[in-house]
Design a protein around this motif. Sequence first.
Motif, short mmCIF file in Angstrom:
data_model
loop_
_atom_site.label_atom_id
_atom_site.label_comp_id
_atom_site.label_asym_id
_atom_site.label_seq_id
_atom_site.Cartn_x
_atom_site.Cartn_y
_atom_site.Cartn_z
N LEU A 101 31.73 47.31 47.06
CA LEU A 101 32.91 46.76 46.40
C LEU A 101 33.99 47.83 46.39
CD1 LEU A 101 34.12 44.36 44.80
CD2 LEU A 101 33.24 45.44 42.73
N LEU A 102 35.09 47.59 47.08
CA LEU A 102 36.16 48.57 47.13
C LEU A 102 36.97 48.55 45.84
CD1 LEU A 102 37.43 48.11 50.79
CD2 LEU A 102 35.63 49.60 49.91
N ASP A 103 37.31 49.73 45.35
CA ASP A 103 38.00 49.85 44.06
C ASP A 103 39.30 49.05 44.01
OD1 ASP A 103 35.97 51.46 43.27
OD2 ASP A 103 37.12 53.33 43.24
N ILE A 104 40.08 49.07 45.09
CA ILE A 104 41.40 48.46 45.05
C ILE A 104 41.33 46.96 44.79
CG2 ILE A 104 41.48 48.05 47.56
CD1 ILE A 104 44.44 49.01 45.21
N PHE A 105 40.20 46.33 45.11
CA PHE A 105 40.06 44.88 44.91
C PHE A 105 39.29 44.54 43.63
CE2 PHE A 105 40.09 45.23 49.69
CZ PHE A 105 41.41 44.81 49.82
N ASP A 106 38.76 45.52 42.95
CA ASP A 106 37.95 45.29 41.74
C ASP A 106 38.86 44.92 40.58
OD1 ASP A 106 36.28 45.38 39.52
OD2 ASP A 106 35.11 47.07 40.29
N GLU A 107 38.67 43.70 40.06
CA GLU A 107 39.56 43.21 39.00
C GLU A 107 39.35 43.93 37.68
OE1 GLU A 107 41.09 38.93 37.24
OE2 GLU A 107 39.68 38.95 38.93
N ASN A 108 38.20 44.54 37.51
CA ASN A 108 37.98 45.32 36.30
C ASN A 108 38.80 46.61 36.31
OD1 ASN A 108 36.64 45.76 33.76
ND2 ASN A 108 35.37 47.30 34.78
N LEU A 109 38.93 47.22 37.49
CA LEU A 109 39.71 48.45 37.63
C LEU A 109 41.21 48.16 37.75
CD1 LEU A 109 37.42 50.36 40.16
CD2 LEU A 109 37.55 50.67 37.69
N HIS A 110 41.52 47.01 38.33
CA HIS A 110 42.93 46.63 38.53
C HIS A 110 43.13 45.20 38.06
CE1 HIS A 110 43.62 50.22 41.03
NE2 HIS A 110 42.43 49.97 41.55
N PRO A 111 43.13 44.97 36.74
CA PRO A 111 43.26 43.60 36.23
C PRO A 111 44.60 42.98 36.56
CG PRO A 111 43.39 45.20 34.44
CD PRO A 111 43.02 45.96 35.66
N LEU A 112 44.59 41.66 36.75
CA LEU A 112 45.83 40.94 37.05
C LEU A 112 46.54 40.46 35.80
CD1 LEU A 112 44.71 38.82 40.15
CD2 LEU A 112 45.92 41.01 40.11
N SER A 113 45.89 40.60 34.66
CA SER A 113 46.53 40.23 33.39
C SER A 113 46.07 41.19 32.30
CB SER A 113 46.17 38.78 33.01
OG SER A 113 44.83 38.71 32.58
N LYS A 114 46.76 41.13 31.17
CA LYS A 114 46.42 42.02 30.05
C LYS A 114 45.22 41.50 29.26
CE LYS A 114 51.07 43.87 29.49
NZ LYS A 114 52.31 43.91 28.65
#
Length: 301
Positions: A101-114
């Motif tokens: 799992l690449l970091d840039i796509f991980d929603e936990n590391l880069h969430p799309l909302s608050k």
Amino acid sequence: MFHHGPSPSEHYLNMEFNPSDHPRASTIFLSKSQTDVREKRKSLFINHHPPGQIARKYSSCSTIFLDDSTVSQPNLKYTIKCVALAIYYHIKNRDPDGRMLLDIFDENLHPLSKSEVPPDYDKHNPEQKQIYRFVRTLFSAAQLTAECAIVTLVYLERLLTYAEIDICPANWKRIVLGAILLASKVWDDQAVWNVDYCQILKDITVEDMNELERQFLELLQFNINVPSSVYAKYYFDLRSLAEANNLSFPLEPLSRERAHKLEAISRLCEDKYKDLRRSARKRSASADNLTLPRWSPAIIS
């Protein structure tokens, strides 16, 4: 961790088997869907329930001959439904052993909302309706076309092949977002800038969007070319998927003019992206500063 995927030599060796590059290679989504389709038919046979007739809708002159800036709402709706179904099968029938799992796509590391990411965010497969709503929201707000949805699927499968990753509950939204971002810049005349997507997804920063785009491009090895033969194959495989799942799919294939346009724009963008890679190594650099020619409206025939 950032993974660069296969080497260029491996890429060219495997291109014959890569559906996003080679018109004779079978699309991944269609093969992943076939197990489920066979099970459905087996169940119908066992229970003596004949499959329902597909309500076919045929395009008329009033709905299909449209200029290049718009696509009729039914066509866009059904195309997005089929693309969402293709993504659903990708997630549902992914490799059970799991890939990196690449970091840039991980929603936990880069969430799309608050909103707080649930602890089990990576455990539950999204339903097709959830995928459809996510894609439809982006396409409606950015006024993207049905053709753009098909190019999005091409880029998504190219990413999974080149980067040797799977799309899963933890990363599907950001992978789809990255594919839409690129497809909208390559296909649609009125390209949506990264900052515009930040107006749609209120909590995401333009820096995150730029980095998502940059890494997506690098994982594609800056190959954003979409031959018309590849586009046509994805179109027909989506139609096969629709028929197997009793969905309508009224969009027509590309005309010759639009096929030439797709190849020309994607090659031009590919050259521009390569120039951008050489001239701007900044982490925040994006393709928003690409200057592309405007194209006159074409008629679907």
